[in-house]
Design a protein around this motif. Structure first.
Motif, PDB file in Angstrom:
ATOM      1  N   ILE A 195       0.751  14.675 -12.019  1.00 52.74           N
ATOM      2  CA  ILE A 195       0.684  14.850 -13.469  1.00 52.74           C
ATOM      3  C   ILE A 195      -0.685  15.365 -13.891  1.00 52.74           C
ATOM      4  N   VAL A 196      -1.739  14.762 -13.349  1.00 52.67           N
ATOM      5  CA  VAL A 196      -3.086  15.159 -13.740  1.00 52.67           C
ATOM      6  C   VAL A 196      -3.361  16.610 -13.355  1.00 52.67           C
ATOM      7  N   VAL A 197      -2.897  17.025 -12.187  1.00 51.64           N
ATOM      8  CA  VAL A 197      -3.154  18.387 -11.716  1.00 51.64           C
ATOM      9  C   VAL A 197      -2.172  19.386 -12.306  1.00 51.64           C
ATOM     10  N   GLY A 198      -0.905  19.004 -12.386  1.00 45.54           N
ATOM     11  CA  GLY A 198       0.124  19.979 -12.714  1.00 45.54           C
ATOM     12  C   GLY A 198       0.533  20.077 -14.164  1.00 45.54           C
ATOM     13  N   GLN A 199       0.249  19.044 -14.979  1.00 43.96           N
ATOM     14  CA  GLN A 199       0.752  19.053 -16.352  1.00 43.96           C
ATOM     15  C   GLN A 199       0.213  20.226 -17.167  1.00 43.96           C
ATOM     16  N   LEU A 200      -0.983  20.676 -16.837  1.00 45.82           N
ATOM     17  CA  LEU A 200      -1.578  21.773 -17.592  1.00 45.82           C
ATOM     18  C   LEU A 200      -0.859  23.099 -17.359  1.00 45.82           C
ATOM     19  N   PHE A 201      -0.028  23.163 -16.333  1.00 50.31           N
ATOM     20  CA  PHE A 201       0.696  24.407 -16.057  1.00 50.31           C
ATOM     21  C   PHE A 201       2.120  24.386 -16.639  1.00 50.31           C
ATOM     22  N   VAL A 202       2.507  23.258 -17.226  1.00 49.59           N
ATOM     23  CA  VAL A 202       3.864  23.135 -17.743  1.00 49.59           C
ATOM     24  C   VAL A 202       4.171  24.088 -18.898  1.00 49.59           C
ATOM     25  N   PRO A 203       3.249  24.276 -19.867  1.00 50.45           N
ATOM     26  CA  PRO A 203       3.604  25.150 -21.000  1.00 50.45           C
ATOM     27  C   PRO A 203       4.094  26.535 -20.585  1.00 50.45           C
ATOM     28  N   ARG A 204       3.484  27.123 -19.581  1.00 50.23           N
ATOM     29  CA  ARG A 204       3.902  28.461 -19.162  1.00 50.23           C
ATOM     30  C   ARG A 204       5.299  28.447 -18.549  1.00 50.23           C
ATOM     31  N   LEU A 205       5.702  27.286 -18.024  1.00 50.81           N
ATOM     32  CA  LEU A 205       7.029  27.190 -17.418  1.00 50.81           C
ATOM     33  C   LEU A 205       8.126  27.043 -18.468  1.00 50.81           C
ATOM     34  N   ILE A 206       7.822  26.382 -19.579  1.00 48.50           N
ATOM     35  CA  ILE A 206       8.884  26.041 -20.528  1.00 48.50           C
ATOM     36  C   ILE A 206       8.809  26.809 -21.833  1.00 48.50           C
ATOM     37  N   ASP A 207       7.699  27.529 -22.087  1.00 49.95           N
ATOM     38  CA  ASP A 207       7.610  28.311 -23.322  1.00 49.95           C
ATOM     39  C   ASP A 207       8.759  29.315 -23.397  1.00 49.95           C
ATOM     40  N   ARG A 208       9.279  29.451 -24.603  1.00 49.07           N
ATOM     41  CA  ARG A 208      10.375  30.386 -24.897  1.00 49.07           C
ATOM     42  C   ARG A 208      11.689  29.995 -24.231  1.00 49.07           C
ATOM     43  N   ARG A 209      11.774  28.758 -23.758  1.00 46.84           N
ATOM     44  CA  ARG A 209      13.033  28.248 -23.247  1.00 46.84           C
ATOM     45  C   ARG A 209      13.585  27.217 -24.231  1.00 46.84           C
ATOM     46  N   ARG A 210      14.885  27.157 -24.370  1.00 46.75           N
ATOM     47  CA  ARG A 210      15.497  26.247 -25.340  1.00 46.75           C
ATOM     48  C   ARG A 210      15.261  24.801 -24.909  1.00 46.75           C
ATOM     49  N   ALA A 211      14.833  24.001 -25.879  1.00 50.64           N
ATOM     50  CA  ALA A 211      14.369  22.646 -25.567  1.00 50.64           C
ATOM     51  C   ALA A 211      15.460  21.802 -24.919  1.00 50.64           C
ATOM     52  N   HIS A 212      16.708  21.913 -25.389  1.00 46.21           N
ATOM     53  CA  HIS A 212      17.743  21.041 -24.842  1.00 46.21           C
ATOM     54  C   HIS A 212      18.049  21.391 -23.384  1.00 46.21           C
ATOM     55  N   ARG A 213      17.861  22.652 -23.005  1.00 46.72           N
ATOM     56  CA  ARG A 213      18.073  23.016 -21.608  1.00 46.72           C
ATOM     57  C   ARG A 213      16.941  22.503 -20.725  1.00 46.72           C
ATOM     58  N   SER A 242       0.830  -1.210   0.000  1.00 47.12           N
ATOM     59  CA  SER A 242       0.000   0.000   0.000  1.00 47.12           C
ATOM     60  C   SER A 242       0.863   1.258   0.000  1.00 47.12           C
ATOM     61  N   ALA A 243       2.038   1.186   0.612  1.00 46.93           N
ATOM     62  CA  ALA A 243       2.955   2.328   0.585  1.00 46.93           C
ATOM     63  C   ALA A 243       3.439   2.584  -0.839  1.00 46.93           C
ATOM     64  N   TYR A 244       3.728   1.503  -1.555  1.00 46.90           N
ATOM     65  CA  TYR A 244       4.119   1.651  -2.964  1.00 46.90           C
ATOM     66  C   TYR A 244       2.977   2.270  -3.760  1.00 46.90           C
ATOM     67  N   GLY A 245       1.768   1.804  -3.510  1.00 43.34           N
ATOM     68  CA  GLY A 245       0.615   2.373  -4.201  1.00 43.34           C
ATOM     69  C   GLY A 245       0.445   3.857  -3.916  1.00 43.34           C
ATOM     70  N   THR A 246       0.757   4.268  -2.711  1.00 41.69           N
ATOM     71  CA  THR A 246       0.664   5.687  -2.360  1.00 41.69           C
ATOM     72  C   THR A 246       1.657   6.518  -3.155  1.00 41.69           C
ATOM     73  N   VAL A 247       2.881   6.007  -3.322  1.00 45.22           N
ATOM     74  CA  VAL A 247       3.902   6.733  -4.080  1.00 45.22           C
ATOM     75  C   VAL A 247       3.479   6.861  -5.541  1.00 45.22           C
ATOM     76  N   VAL A 248       2.978   5.772  -6.135  1.00 45.46           N
ATOM     77  CA  VAL A 248       2.547   5.800  -7.530  1.00 45.46           C
ATOM     78  C   VAL A 248       1.353   6.734  -7.703  1.00 45.46           C
ATOM     79  N   ALA A 249       0.405   6.675  -6.750  1.00 37.47           N
ATOM     80  CA  ALA A 249      -0.780   7.539  -6.830  1.00 37.47           C
ATOM     81  C   ALA A 249      -0.394   9.013  -6.741  1.00 37.47           C
ATOM     82  N   LEU A 250       0.591   9.333  -5.906  1.00 32.73           N
ATOM     83  CA  LEU A 250       1.041  10.715  -5.799  1.00 32.73           C
ATOM     84  C   LEU A 250       1.580  11.214  -7.136  1.00 32.73           C
ATOM     85  N   GLY A 251       2.409  10.393  -7.793  1.00 30.62           N
ATOM     86  CA  GLY A 251       2.938  10.787  -9.092  1.00 30.62           C
ATOM     87  C   GLY A 251       1.838  11.016 -10.110  1.00 30.62           C
ATOM     88  N   GLY A 252       0.870  10.105 -10.153  1.00 29.25           N
ATOM     89  CA  GLY A 252      -0.236  10.270 -11.092  1.00 29.25           C
ATOM     90  C   GLY A 252      -1.052  11.515 -10.816  1.00 29.25           C
TER      91      GLY A 252
END
Length: 434
Positions: free
Chosen positions: A285-303, A272-282
């Protein structure tokens, strides 16, 4: 309200309707792809297979996946994206029904391999279609949303799989098949063919060939006796360096589902502890991925990729001193943020490096990194954990830091190649190369 509108425009605005139908099809496909998650349990509990035999059958599914991505890439460039997506979805649904009613283990193993092929075929076609219809300056946000839909669908699939498996394994397979048919129906109804038609330009050169640099033409096989094909991607050195670095990232990411459960058990932590770690990651991603574009836009991809791979290295390296759940949770936050940042530029670079007429083939070679990593990570990782113990995580961290350095070294040349294509493309050079 204005701030929310600006956030939405920066995250999902300006994308064509066809993209959203593809996005919805991917979401339905992933949300319904849950039968394979419980395939090993089904084989041992309902079919009396040994653990080793169950592992071999699941391995056959993985081997089929490696074949499927290559086949899907070739077909998507020849048949078309829509035709490949429909064929793969219909085949997967039929094969899943076959699995539901099969009783002999040999038949189940063969069907599992075929399902692996059918499940992997759509990946190159999905991404190639997105590249076809989304303007270049909006592709990063499109790929970010694709990654978000994939993970949201997998989270839904994990939840539904547990509920259905407790009720009936037969229902598990049949509902999976029904969801796959629903995705196929949506694609057939709303997604047109996006494969660009080949046209002949001056002196027999296609517009795509005329708009590329000489270096790209050589990489794509133009001017050689062999016409461009899958071998083009397999001999494109700039692209293969990028694929190799992505493979390292995939090996790092696979630690969560292959080696980390063993390490947590050795530390006395429960499943169940392993399940908690996996659930946290998921959840992150579901909550935070939508905010990623504003963080990385206009930044060089390789960096961005160097930073993301470095975060994965730090997160997994921290497990060398982890012996309590809170340490695993804190480390999971770090490596999950790294994965989130890596997804859009990875897909964007892959799209930028591919010649237009070989988009799906390049995607198929790129996607080979994931079944390869799913084999290498547990195979070598298990040996490493057995003999090195907690120092295994230091090896993982060192590998990640080397890959981060690789992105910093290889990134500028990649970006120069892409920039040269963008400058030359509008000129539509009239003389063929070679």
């Amino acid at each position: 309200m204005r701030g929310l509108r600006r956030w939405w425009d920066g995250t999902a605005g300006g994308l064509p309707a066809t993209f959203w139908y593809l996005w919805a099809g991917l979401l339905v496909n992933r949300a319904g792809a849950f039968a394979v998650l419980f395939l090993s349990l089904y084989l041992t509990a309902a079919r009396g297979a040994s653990e080793s035999l169950a592992g071999a059958v699941v391995g056959a599914y993985g081997a089929g996946g490696a074949v499927g991505v290559l086949l899907g890439g070739v077909l998507a460039d020849r048949w078309g994206r829509r035709a490949t997506l429909l064929a793969a979805h219909l085949a997967a649904a039929g094969l899943m029904v076959g699995l539901a009613f099969s009783r002999h283990l040999a038949v189940i193993a063969a069907l599992a391999a075929l399902v692996g092929i059918a499940h992997s075929m759509p990946s190159p076609a999905f991404v190639a279609a997105i590249v076809d219809v989304v303007p270049e300056h909006r592709r990063s946000r499109a790929f970010n949303l694709q990654f978000w839909a994939f993970n949201l669908g997998m989270a839904v699939a994990s939840l539904l799989a547990g509920l259905l498996a407790e009720a009936s394994f037969l229902a598990l397979f049949l509902v999976d098949a029904a969801a796959t048919l629903a995705a196929a129906a949506l694609i057939a109804w709303k997604v047109p063919e996006t494969l660009p038609r080949r046209r002949t330009g001056p002196a027999g050169s296609s517009p795509e060939q005329a708009g590329r640099t000489a270096g790209e033409l050589v990489a794509a096989g133009v001017g050689r006796s062999r016409p461009p094909g899958l071998h083009t991607a397999l001999t494109d050195r700039t692209f293969l360096v990028f694929v190799g670095l992505t493979f390292v990232l995939a090996v790092l990411t696979m630690q969560t589902s292959t080696i980390m459960p063993l390490a947590m058990r050795a530390d006395g932590l429960s499943p169940s502890a392993y399940g908690t770690v996996v659930a946290l990651g998921g959840a992150l991603i579901v909550v935070g991925q939508l905010f990623v574009p504003r963080l990385i836009d206009r930044r060089r991809a390789h960096r961005v990729l160097a930073l993301s791979t470095g975060l994965l290295a730090v997160g997994f390296g921290a497990l060398a001193v982890a012996d309590q759940l809170w340490v695993y949770l804190a480390a999971a936050v770090v490596w999950t943020v790294g994965s989130m940042l890596a997804a859009p530029p990875n897909a964007q670079i892959n799209a930028d490096l591919a010649p237009p007429e070989l988009r799906a083939r390049y995607q198929s070679v790129f996607y080979l990194t994931f079944p390869a990593a799913s084999f290498v990570a547990p195979t070598l990782g298990g040996v490493s954990l057995q003999y090195l113990g907690e120092r295994h995580w230091l090896v993982v961290a060192a590998l990640g830091l080397l890959a981060a350095g690789g992105h910093l070294l290889a990134g500028p040349s990649r970006e120069r190649r892409v920039a040269a294509r963008r400058v030359v493309a509008p000129t539509r050079a009239s003389q063929p190369v070679g």
